[in-house]
Design a protein around this motif. Structure first.
Motif, PDB file in Angstrom:
ATOM      1  N   CYS A  44       0.863  -1.185   0.000  1.00 18.44           N
ATOM      2  CA  CYS A  44       0.000   0.000   0.000  1.00 18.44           C
ATOM      3  C   CYS A  44       0.896   1.230   0.000  1.00 18.44           C
ATOM      4  N   ASN A  45       0.302   2.398  -0.261  1.00 23.07           N
ATOM      5  CA  ASN A  45       1.106   3.609  -0.141  1.00 23.07           C
ATOM      6  C   ASN A  45       1.308   3.959   1.332  1.00 23.07           C
ATOM      7  N   VAL A  46       2.494   4.460   1.633  1.00 21.92           N
ATOM      8  CA  VAL A  46       2.868   4.826   3.007  1.00 21.92           C
ATOM      9  C   VAL A  46       3.385   6.257   2.956  1.00 21.92           C
ATOM     10  N   GLU A  47       2.569   7.189   3.462  1.00 23.21           N
ATOM     11  CA  GLU A  47       2.936   8.607   3.388  1.00 23.21           C
ATOM     12  C   GLU A  47       3.720   9.037   4.621  1.00 23.21           C
ATOM     13  N   ASN A  48       4.222  10.279   4.556  1.00 25.72           N
ATOM     14  CA  ASN A  48       5.011  10.828   5.650  1.00 25.72           C
ATOM     15  C   ASN A  48       4.752  12.326   5.750  1.00 25.72           C
ATOM     16  N   ASN A  55       6.094   6.448   0.080  1.00 22.03           N
ATOM     17  CA  ASN A  55       6.366   5.290  -0.776  1.00 22.03           C
ATOM     18  C   ASN A  55       5.066   4.830  -1.423  1.00 22.03           C
ATOM     19  N   CYS A  56       5.093   4.674  -2.734  1.00 21.36           N
ATOM     20  CA  CYS A  56       3.900   4.225  -3.455  1.00 21.36           C
ATOM     21  C   CYS A  56       3.597   2.759  -3.158  1.00 21.36           C
ATOM     22  N   ALA A  57       2.334   2.390  -3.370  1.00 26.18           N
ATOM     23  CA  ALA A  57       1.884   1.013  -3.147  1.00 26.18           C
ATOM     24  C   ALA A  57       2.687   0.007  -3.974  1.00 26.18           C
ATOM     25  N   GLU A  58       2.937   0.354  -5.234  1.00 27.21           N
ATOM     26  CA  GLU A  58       3.645  -0.578  -6.129  1.00 27.21           C
ATOM     27  C   GLU A  58       5.049  -0.854  -5.610  1.00 27.21           C
ATOM     28  N   ARG A  59       5.737   0.225  -5.229  1.00 25.64           N
ATOM     29  CA  ARG A  59       7.109   0.011  -4.746  1.00 25.64           C
ATOM     30  C   ARG A  59       7.125  -0.713  -3.402  1.00 25.64           C
ATOM     31  N   TYR A  92      -3.058   4.572 -12.626  1.00 22.94           N
ATOM     32  CA  TYR A  92      -1.859   4.161 -13.378  1.00 22.94           C
ATOM     33  C   TYR A  92      -0.618   4.348 -12.515  1.00 22.94           C
ATOM     34  N   PRO A  93       0.358   3.473 -12.635  1.00 20.81           N
ATOM     35  CA  PRO A  93       1.581   3.615 -11.829  1.00 20.81           C
ATOM     36  C   PRO A  93       2.368   4.860 -12.227  1.00 20.81           C
ATOM     37  N   CYS A  94       2.926   5.526 -11.236  1.00 22.02           N
ATOM     38  CA  CYS A  94       3.723   6.725 -11.513  1.00 22.02           C
ATOM     39  C   CYS A  94       5.019   6.328 -12.233  1.00 22.02           C
ATOM     40  N   GLY A  95       5.702   7.316 -12.747  1.00 21.77           N
ATOM     41  CA  GLY A  95       6.926   7.058 -13.512  1.00 21.77           C
ATOM     42  C   GLY A  95       7.999   6.355 -12.701  1.00 21.77           C
TER      43      GLY A  95
HETATM   44  N1  THU Z   1       0.600   6.720  -5.249  1.00 21.65           N
HETATM   45  C1  THU Z   1       0.826   5.385  -5.310  1.00 21.65           C
HETATM   46  O1  THU Z   1       0.754   4.683  -4.291  1.00 21.65           O
HETATM   47  N2  THU Z   1       1.140   4.833  -6.514  1.00 21.65           N
HETATM   48  C2  THU Z   1       1.284   5.543  -7.671  1.00 21.65           C
HETATM   49  O2  THU Z   1       1.666   4.973  -8.686  1.00 21.65           O
HETATM   50  C3  THU Z   1       0.973   6.969  -7.700  1.00 21.65           C
HETATM   51  C4  THU Z   1       0.675   7.602  -6.401  1.00 21.65           C
HETATM   52  C5  THU Z   1       0.267   7.315  -3.951  1.00 21.65           C
HETATM   53  C6  THU Z   1       1.323   8.242  -3.410  1.00 21.65           C
HETATM   54  C7  THU Z   1       0.528   9.125  -2.487  1.00 21.65           C
HETATM   55  O3  THU Z   1       0.439   8.514  -1.225  1.00 21.65           O
HETATM   56  C8  THU Z   1      -0.855   9.151  -3.106  1.00 21.65           C
HETATM   57  O4  THU Z   1      -0.904   8.105  -4.052  1.00 21.65           O
HETATM   58  C9  THU Z   1      -1.198  10.459  -3.794  1.00 21.65           C
HETATM   59  O5  THU Z   1      -0.192  10.824  -4.677  1.00 21.65           O
END
Ligand code: THU
Length: 137
Positions: A44-48, A55-59, A92-95
């Motif tokens: 999952c995404n883990v914000e700070n 960190n994005c969910a994919e990573r 869509y996944p970010c770059g």
């Molecule tokens: N986010 C992801 O988890 N994956 C992506 O590919 C794009 C963005 C998350 C990061 C942040 O927590 C939230 O989405 C808004 O940008």
């Protein structure tokens, strides 16, 4: 790709999305990937509070898999939507995540990227379509 695997990956990504820590954007993302053995890893995404450390969910899913010895990803499903909503758009996944995916291609060539609103509303792309001419050493 096998419909059963697609269903499983989307279901696991939906579950992982519920674990998102996203108090700043309130945008929750879940990802689930499958490796050649059939094992599934989720993230999952883990914000700070220092936003750029998010960190994005994919990573998250990829780093979990790699840290447990995996080096190849066959497919990854992604589900994203604001906190109280069901997904109404494909996430869509970010770059950055596309580039990180490209590090762990399967022996056979390409990663299948599934962007899903639900179990019966999704699209499948090859990573090479989403990240043509990727950087590799
Ligand atoms: N986010 C992801 O988890 N994956 C992506 O590919 C794009 C963005 C998350 C990061 C942040 O927590 C939230 O989405 C808004 O940008």
């Amino acid at each position: 790709m096998d419909k059963k695997v697609i269903n499983l990956l989307i279901t696991e990504a939906q579950k992982a999305r519920k674990m998102a820590y996203a108090p700043y954007s309130n945008y929750l993302v879940g990802a689930a990937l499958v490796v050649p053995s059939g094992n599934i890893y989720t993230g999952c995404n883990v914000e700070n509070a220092s936003y750029g450390l998010t960190n994005c969910a994919e990573r998250t899913a990829i780093f979990k898999a790699v840290s447990e010895g995996q080096r190849h990803i066959d497919a990854i499903a992604i589900v994203g939507a604001p906190l109280m909503d069901e997904p109404s758009d494909y996430a869509y996944p970010c770059g950055s995540c596309r580039q990180v995916m490209s590090e762990f291609l399967p022996e056979s060539g390409d990663i299948e990227v599934i962007v899903a609103k639900s179990l019966d509303d999704y699209k499948i792309f090859k990573l090479s379509e989403l990240l043509p001419n990727s950087f590799n050493l």
